[in-house]
Design a protein around this motif. Structure first.
Motif, short mmCIF file in Angstrom:
data_model
loop_
_atom_site.label_atom_id
_atom_site.label_comp_id
_atom_site.label_asym_id
_atom_site.label_seq_id
_atom_site.Cartn_x
_atom_site.Cartn_y
_atom_site.Cartn_z
N THR A 20 0.85 -1.21 0.00
CA THR A 20 0.00 0.00 0.00
C THR A 20 0.88 1.25 0.00
N GLY A 21 2.03 1.17 0.65
CA GLY A 21 2.99 2.29 0.60
C GLY A 21 3.47 2.53 -0.83
N PHE A 22 3.69 1.42 -1.56
CA PHE A 22 4.10 1.55 -2.97
C PHE A 22 2.97 2.17 -3.78
N PHE A 23 1.74 1.70 -3.51
CA PHE A 23 0.59 2.18 -4.28
C PHE A 23 0.34 3.66 -4.02
N ASN A 24 0.41 4.06 -2.74
CA ASN A 24 0.13 5.45 -2.37
C ASN A 24 1.36 6.36 -2.46
N ASN A 25 2.52 5.74 -2.73
CA ASN A 25 3.78 6.50 -2.74
C ASN A 25 4.06 7.17 -1.40
N THR A 26 3.90 6.39 -0.34
CA THR A 26 4.18 6.89 1.02
C THR A 26 5.17 5.96 1.70
N ARG A 27 5.92 6.51 2.61
CA ARG A 27 6.84 5.70 3.42
C ARG A 27 6.06 4.69 4.26
N SER A 28 4.96 5.17 4.85
CA SER A 28 4.19 4.36 5.79
C SER A 28 3.25 3.38 5.07
N ASN A 29 2.56 2.56 5.84
CA ASN A 29 1.54 1.69 5.26
C ASN A 29 0.25 2.49 5.05
N GLY A 30 -0.81 1.79 4.68
CA GLY A 30 -2.07 2.48 4.36
C GLY A 30 -2.70 3.18 5.55
N GLN A 31 -2.28 2.83 6.75
CA GLN A 31 -2.84 3.47 7.95
C GLN A 31 -1.87 4.52 8.52
N GLY A 32 -0.89 4.89 7.75
CA GLY A 32 0.04 5.94 8.18
C GLY A 32 1.09 5.46 9.17
N ILE A 33 1.24 4.13 9.30
CA ILE A 33 2.20 3.59 10.27
C ILE A 33 3.54 3.30 9.58
N ASP A 34 4.60 3.79 10.20
CA ASP A 34 5.95 3.45 9.73
C ASP A 34 6.30 2.07 10.29
N LEU A 35 6.38 1.09 9.43
CA LEU A 35 6.54 -0.30 9.91
C LEU A 35 7.84 -0.48 10.70
N MET A 36 8.86 0.31 10.36
CA MET A 36 10.14 0.15 11.08
C MET A 36 10.17 0.95 12.39
N ARG A 37 9.02 1.46 12.81
CA ARG A 37 8.89 2.08 14.14
C ARG A 37 7.79 1.38 14.94
N ASN A 38 7.26 0.30 14.41
CA ASN A 38 6.00 -0.25 14.87
C ASN A 38 6.14 -1.43 15.83
N ALA A 39 7.34 -1.95 16.03
CA ALA A 39 7.48 -3.12 16.91
C ALA A 39 7.25 -2.72 18.37
N PRO A 40 6.77 -3.69 19.19
CA PRO A 40 6.51 -3.39 20.60
C PRO A 40 7.80 -3.38 21.42
N VAL A 41 8.69 -2.48 21.05
CA VAL A 41 9.94 -2.37 21.80
C VAL A 41 10.30 -0.88 21.88
N ASP A 42 10.43 -0.41 23.11
CA ASP A 42 10.78 1.00 23.32
C ASP A 42 12.29 1.13 23.41
N ALA A 43 12.80 2.19 22.82
CA ALA A 43 14.23 2.45 22.93
C ALA A 43 14.59 2.66 24.39
N ILE A 44 15.79 2.20 24.77
CA ILE A 44 16.23 2.47 26.14
C ILE A 44 17.38 3.47 26.14
N CYS A 45 17.35 4.32 25.14
CA CYS A 45 18.28 5.45 25.10
C CYS A 45 17.48 6.60 24.50
N ARG A 46 18.06 7.77 24.48
CA ARG A 46 17.37 8.90 23.88
C ARG A 46 17.21 8.66 22.39
#
Ligand SMILES: [Zn+2]
Length: 336
Positions: free
Chosen positions: A106-132
């Motif tokens: 859907t990102g390819f189709f819409n020409n967007t970085r994110s998926n069709g729901q505006g989510i950046d898949l490479m920021r989407n995992a359930p893991v919080d950074a433990i640094c700034r």
């Protein structure tokens, strides 16, 4: 049905043409604005429950089409070679090569970085950074209208597909190497390994160092990659490879992210600055072809290295030495 995504059409043609040589699975669908696109996973080679495995991933970010094109071009070469190359046919009885060439259609189709729901898949995992983290770019939950949005309720379907696909392969492999192809800002090609959300070393540090030394020594004229933990470049929440590394920390699993230096082609053709796609993708055919060739040595190497891991996978004393050397190279700021 026509998807209006040339990369998806090319991939589906390959799957049809070579169906007798590969195992293709529709892993799920991505949806946006009433449109639905399949996400394909492919396996070639050994079906053994302990075969060494290499996974090639592309198309995580919809504007970075070249990543998907590099992976599909490599898949196409492998399928051609499997027709006639007896050495290769022999190799593939022992090794498994898997592909997830277009994770975010859907990102390819819409020409967007994110998926069709505006989510950046490479920021989407359930893991919080433990640094700034790097502000905004590091991932946020403010709004899906802003880039680098992490999403609000768990894994997006595309992220879940990647996690399940890779986890399943790790569980039935003696060793798993992966390469996720992106194009980023920068003048050179980077190879990143985890973590993105932690400035401390990840469990496979010594092994990653050993693998990259092997590559540099074997192919000194292809050593145009700058290898480092992703946290050296910028730090983010929700990186899917961080998450997979943590989920499988006892497994022999080295996930690499290839960030192709897109300024290389912008510099040669500054007019691309006026074209959004031009930031991330070479616009001239000869440049695109050069990029499609540029990484085949590395990709081929990963297959050979996975197959031959018994001859380089560090153990005992060597493991400790490599760990020290890797820490000196990448983590001199940390107290040890
Ligand atoms: Zn990317």
């Amino acid at each position: 049905m026509q998807s209006n995504i040339p990369e998806l059409e090319k991939l589906e043609q390959l799957i049809d043409l070579h169906s007798h040589k590969l195992k293709a699975t529709t892993l799920g669908y991505a949806c946006s604005k009433g449109q639905q696109f399949p996400i394909h996973g492919i396996e070639l080679g050994s079906q053994s429950s302990t075969a060494p495995t290499v996974i090639f991933v592309g198309g995580v970010h919809g504007v970075e089409r070249i990543g998907s094109q590099v992976v599909i071009a490599f898949l196409s070469s492998l399928l051609e070679r499997l027709e006639w190359d007896l050495h290769f046919q022999q190799l593939f009885t022992q090794v498994r090569v898997a592909f997830l060439p277009l994770l975010n259609p859907t990102g390819f189709f819409n020409n967007t970085r994110s998926n069709g729901q505006g989510i950046d898949l490479m920021r989407n995992a359930p893991v919080d950074a433990i640094c700034r983290t790097t502000p905004l770019v590091g991932g946020h939950r403010i709004s899906h209208r802003l880039p680098w949005f992490r999403g609000k309720d768990g894994l997006a379907p595309e992220s879940q597909i990647l996690v399940d696909f890779v986890s399943d392969l790790i569980e039935r492999s003696s060793i798993t190497l992966s390469l996720d192809a992106h194009s980023g800002f920068g003048l050179r090609d980077y190879l990143w390994f985890p973590f993105a959300g932690n400035i401390a070393p990840y469990p496979m540090l010594a092994q990653t160092y050993g693998l990259m030394n092997l590559f540099d020594n074997t192919y000194p004229y292809h050593a145009h990659y700058k290898v480092s933990p992703q946290s050296h470049f910028y730090t983010t929440h929700g990186d899917l490879w961080d998450y997979l590394s943590k989920q499988h920390k006892k497994a022999r699993f080295i996930p690499l992210t290839l960030e192709m230096g897109s300024w290389l082609w912008v510099k040669k053709n500054p007019r691309q600055l006026f074209n959004f796609a031009g930031f991330f993708n070479p616009q001239k055919q000869h440049r695109q072809e050069r990029i499609l060739r540029r990484h085949t040595v590395l990709m081929d190497f990963l297959i050979q290295a996975a197959y031959s891991s018994a001859s380089w996978w560090p153990q005992g004393k060597e493991l400790a030495l490599l760990n020290d050397a890797a820490k000196r190279l990448w983590y001199t700021d940390l107290k040890r």
